[in-house]
Write an enzyme that holds these catalytic residues in place. Structure first.
Site, PDB file in Angstrom:
ATOM      1  N   CYS A  28       1.811   7.716  -0.057  1.00 28.77           N
ATOM      2  CA  CYS A  28       2.592   7.340   1.387  1.00 28.77           C
ATOM      3  C   CYS A  28       3.750   6.729   0.534  1.00 28.77           C
ATOM      4  O   CYS A  28       3.770   5.819  -0.585  1.00 28.77           O
ATOM      5  CB  CYS A  28       2.240   6.397   2.423  1.00 28.77           C
ATOM      6  SG  CYS A  28       0.594   7.031   3.072  1.00 28.77           S
ATOM      7  N   GLN A  29       5.346   7.029   1.050  1.00 25.47           N
ATOM      8  CA  GLN A  29       5.813   6.261   0.629  1.00 25.47           C
ATOM      9  C   GLN A  29       5.887   5.048   1.099  1.00 25.47           C
ATOM     10  O   GLN A  29       6.607   4.635   0.324  1.00 25.47           O
ATOM     11  CB  GLN A  29       7.677   7.014   0.820  1.00 25.47           C
ATOM     12  CG  GLN A  29       8.270   6.754   0.030  1.00 25.47           C
ATOM     13  CD  GLN A  29      10.215   7.429   0.904  1.00 25.47           C
ATOM     14  OE1 GLN A  29      10.230   8.158   1.614  1.00 25.47           O
ATOM     15  NE2 GLN A  29      10.667   7.180   0.367  1.00 25.47           N
TER      16      GLN A  29
END
Length: 145
Positions: free
Chosen positions: A60-61
């Site tokens: 996930c960013q």
């Protein structure tokens, strides 16, 4: 064990149908994004001590932490993000999958994502994050079954 903040529909399929119905009320994506942000605010408090590398979801960013508990009959997931929209995406996934048996989790494809048009409106990095979260939920269910 913490109480569920989600309306607990009897099955994951019914939860997905309810999500699709709710999103159908909104005419455009700016309204849907606002609804996602509002849903994310409904996530229960997440203990600070759980915000560790051990519970961090990779892929996930945004920063996302997820903690599973329970057993094959009843798996619960607790999760939070530092991003408002991602927290809304977490809320939807947990509404469908948290509090279900490992068997039901593994038998339920996340159709709500396409049903509400989410797949077309997420950036590639957010799509990757949702995929990582769903993979974590499935892998946890596989390990329990």
């Amino acid at each position: 064990m913490m109480e569920s903040p989600f309306p607990l529909e009897p099955t994951a399929a019914e939860a997905q149908a309810a999500i699709a119905e709710e999103f159908a009320f909104f005419g455009d994506w700016s309204e849907r994004y606002q609804y996602l942000i509002d849903l994310g605010r409904k996530l229960p408090a997440f203990p600070e001590e759980w915000k560790s590398e051990e519970h961090r979801l990779l892929g996930c960013q945004s920063m996302v932490w997820i903690v599973p508990e329970g057993n094959a009959q009843n798996l619960r997931f607790h999760a939070i993000s530092d991003s408002a929209i991602v927290s809304g995406l977490i809320y939807l996934a947990l509404r469908v999958y948290s509090g279900r048996s490992a068997e039901e989790i593994l038998a339920t494809e996340p159709t709500y994502i396409s049903d509400i048009g989410l797949a077309k409106h997420l950036s590639p990095t957010r799509s990757n994050g949702v995929a990582a979260m769903l993979a974590f939920i499935r892998d946890t269910a596989k390990a329990q079954s």
